[in-house]
Enzyme design. Structure first.
Site, mmCIF file in Angstrom:
data_model
loop_
_atom_site.group_PDB
_atom_site.id
_atom_site.type_symbol
_atom_site.label_atom_id
_atom_site.label_comp_id
_atom_site.label_asym_id
_atom_site.label_seq_id
_atom_site.Cartn_x
_atom_site.Cartn_y
_atom_site.Cartn_z
ATOM 1 N N ASP A 49 0.841 -1.209 0.000
ATOM 2 C CA ASP A 49 0.000 0.000 0.000
ATOM 3 C C ASP A 49 0.874 1.255 0.000
ATOM 4 O O ASP A 49 0.363 2.372 -0.122
ATOM 5 C CB ASP A 49 -1.011 -0.013 1.153
ATOM 6 C CG ASP A 49 -0.354 -0.005 2.521
ATOM 7 O OD1 ASP A 49 0.880 -0.172 2.604
ATOM 8 O OD2 ASP A 49 -1.085 0.156 3.513
ATOM 9 N N SER A 50 2.185 1.075 0.070
ATOM 10 C CA SER A 50 3.109 2.195 -0.163
ATOM 11 C C SER A 50 2.886 2.791 -1.541
ATOM 12 O O SER A 50 3.325 3.905 -1.826
ATOM 13 C CB SER A 50 4.566 1.717 -0.027
ATOM 14 O OG SER A 50 4.794 0.556 -0.803
ATOM 15 N N ASP A 88 -1.117 -6.082 -0.290
ATOM 16 C CA ASP A 88 -1.478 -5.463 0.990
ATOM 17 C C ASP A 88 -2.975 -5.221 1.074
ATOM 18 O O ASP A 88 -3.591 -4.758 0.103
ATOM 19 C CB ASP A 88 -0.794 -4.082 1.101
ATOM 20 C CG ASP A 88 0.399 -4.102 2.022
ATOM 21 O OD1 ASP A 88 0.538 -5.045 2.828
ATOM 22 O OD2 ASP A 88 1.199 -3.149 1.934
ATOM 23 N N LYS A 118 -1.301 -9.329 2.841
ATOM 24 C CA LYS A 118 -0.574 -8.857 4.038
ATOM 25 C C LYS A 118 -1.481 -7.939 4.850
ATOM 26 O O LYS A 118 -2.129 -7.052 4.283
ATOM 27 C CB LYS A 118 0.714 -8.141 3.640
ATOM 28 C CG LYS A 118 1.489 -7.596 4.851
ATOM 29 C CD LYS A 118 2.947 -7.304 4.550
ATOM 30 C CE LYS A 118 3.194 -6.015 3.822
ATOM 31 N NZ LYS A 118 2.713 -4.805 4.517
ATOM 32 N N GLU A 120 -1.491 -5.510 8.435
ATOM 33 C CA GLU A 120 -0.666 -4.871 9.457
ATOM 34 C C GLU A 120 -1.280 -5.079 10.842
ATOM 35 O O GLU A 120 -2.505 -5.048 10.984
ATOM 36 C CB GLU A 120 -0.544 -3.364 9.175
ATOM 37 C CG GLU A 120 0.266 -3.058 7.941
ATOM 38 C CD GLU A 120 0.535 -1.570 7.770
ATOM 39 O OE1 GLU A 120 0.245 -0.770 8.682
ATOM 40 O OE2 GLU A 120 1.040 -1.210 6.697
ATOM 41 N N GLU A 186 9.189 -4.381 10.678
ATOM 42 C CA GLU A 186 9.611 -3.067 10.167
ATOM 43 C C GLU A 186 10.155 -2.191 11.282
ATOM 44 O O GLU A 186 9.511 -1.990 12.318
ATOM 45 C CB GLU A 186 8.421 -2.373 9.473
ATOM 46 C CG GLU A 186 8.810 -0.998 8.927
ATOM 47 C CD GLU A 186 7.895 -0.448 7.859
ATOM 48 O OE1 GLU A 186 7.002 -1.174 7.377
ATOM 49 O OE2 GLU A 186 8.081 0.736 7.506
#
Ligand code: KIV
Length: 281
Positions: A49-50, A88, A118, A120, A186
């Site tokens: 999602d970056s 993501d 993925k 978070e 991270e």
């Protein structure tokens, strides 16, 4: 040289089997051309999602939508033959309930052809990870600095220093016990990354988490140096592509203004090339 040593697409068991062995090579990709470039060299390609910050100029990943992830996921899928593709789940698409997460996850998997998704978060998303994995949706965890929680963290700070290490450890255990097949660590201290990697059975993939992890991931635009100003400490720039790209754009602009481009080579003649000797086609 292919990451698999052949042309077979990597599977989740292949990734799991790399725990403690040759480090997993992972990069992000958001488009078909970049997916084609990274495919041969990577084990895992993440449609992160970056993408919101890297390609869409957003100031954080908070505004990234499920539609954006599906669009970029489909584009990346078209460029991959070897690497395992992970997509993501964006902010707001999975936190409400396991049922909401399943609905959106099933949509993203069906639309993009991703092998895994993925999510978070640690303890707070463990129940959802268990729900998804029990229903055939493989999940990669992401703990430590989770950028979707940037507002709660008060910035992109290192997580898990000092007494805070216990919280990150609990997150890791929760994600692994819930059934995640791998986990991104991270921006955490090396000592903590090493401890987590030794204590969990699933591969850890570090970004700003040291070489103690079972693999590494970077945002591809960062390591290619496509940004002039963005230089986080954990990114090594393997190229500086922003400067030559800008020089090429400036050269094009000059040539257009001076009518030096297009030249004869780029122009079509009245007849196909070769029909009358040196005539342009
Ligand atoms: O969105 C992303 O690119 C990521 C990686 C940096 C791990 O989550």
């Amino acid at each position: 040289m292919s990451a698999t040593g052949g042309s077979r697409t990597l599977t989740l068991p292949d990734i799991a089997a790399r725990k403690g062995k040759t480090p997993l090579v992972c990069l992000t990709a958001y488009t078909t051309p970049i997916a084609k470039l990274v495919d041969e060299h990577c084990d895992v390609v993440l449609v992160g999602d970056s993408v919101g910050m890297v390609l869409h100029g957003m100031s954080s990943t908070i505004g990234v939508t499920i539609e954006m992830m599906m669009l970029h996921g489909k584009a990346v899928r078209r460029g991959l033959q070897n690497a395992l593709m992970v997509v993501d789940m964006p902010f707001g698409s999975y936190e409400e309930s396991p049922a909401q997460a399943f609905r959106n996850a099933a949509l993203v998997m069906a639309e993009t052809g991703a092998a895994a998704l993925k999510l978070e978060g640690g303890e707070s998303v463990a129940e959802t990870i268990r729900f998804l994995t029990a229903r055939g949706i493989p999940v990669m965890g992401h703990i430590g600095l989770t950028p979707q929680a940037v507002n709660a963290f008060g910035g992109y700070r290192v997580q898990g220093r000092g007494e805070d290490a216990e919280r990150v450890l609990r997150d890791e255990m929760a994600v692994a016990e819930a059934g995640a097949f791998a986990v991104v660590l991270e921006k955490i201290p090396e000592v903590l990354a090493r401890r987590i990697t030794q204590e969990v059975a699933i591969p850890t993939i570090g970004i700003g988490a040291s070489a103690a992890c079972d693999g590494q991931i970077l945002v591809v635009d960062d390591m290619l140096g496509l940004f002039g100003e963005f230089r986080p400490r954990f990114v090594k720039r393997y190229a500086e592509l922003a400067a030559p790209a800008e020089a090429a754009i400036a050269a094009y602009a000059n040539e257009v203004r001076e009518r030096r481009f297009p030249a004869l080579d780029h122009v079509f003649g009245d007849k196909p090339r070769g029909v009358s000797g040196g005539q342009v086609a």
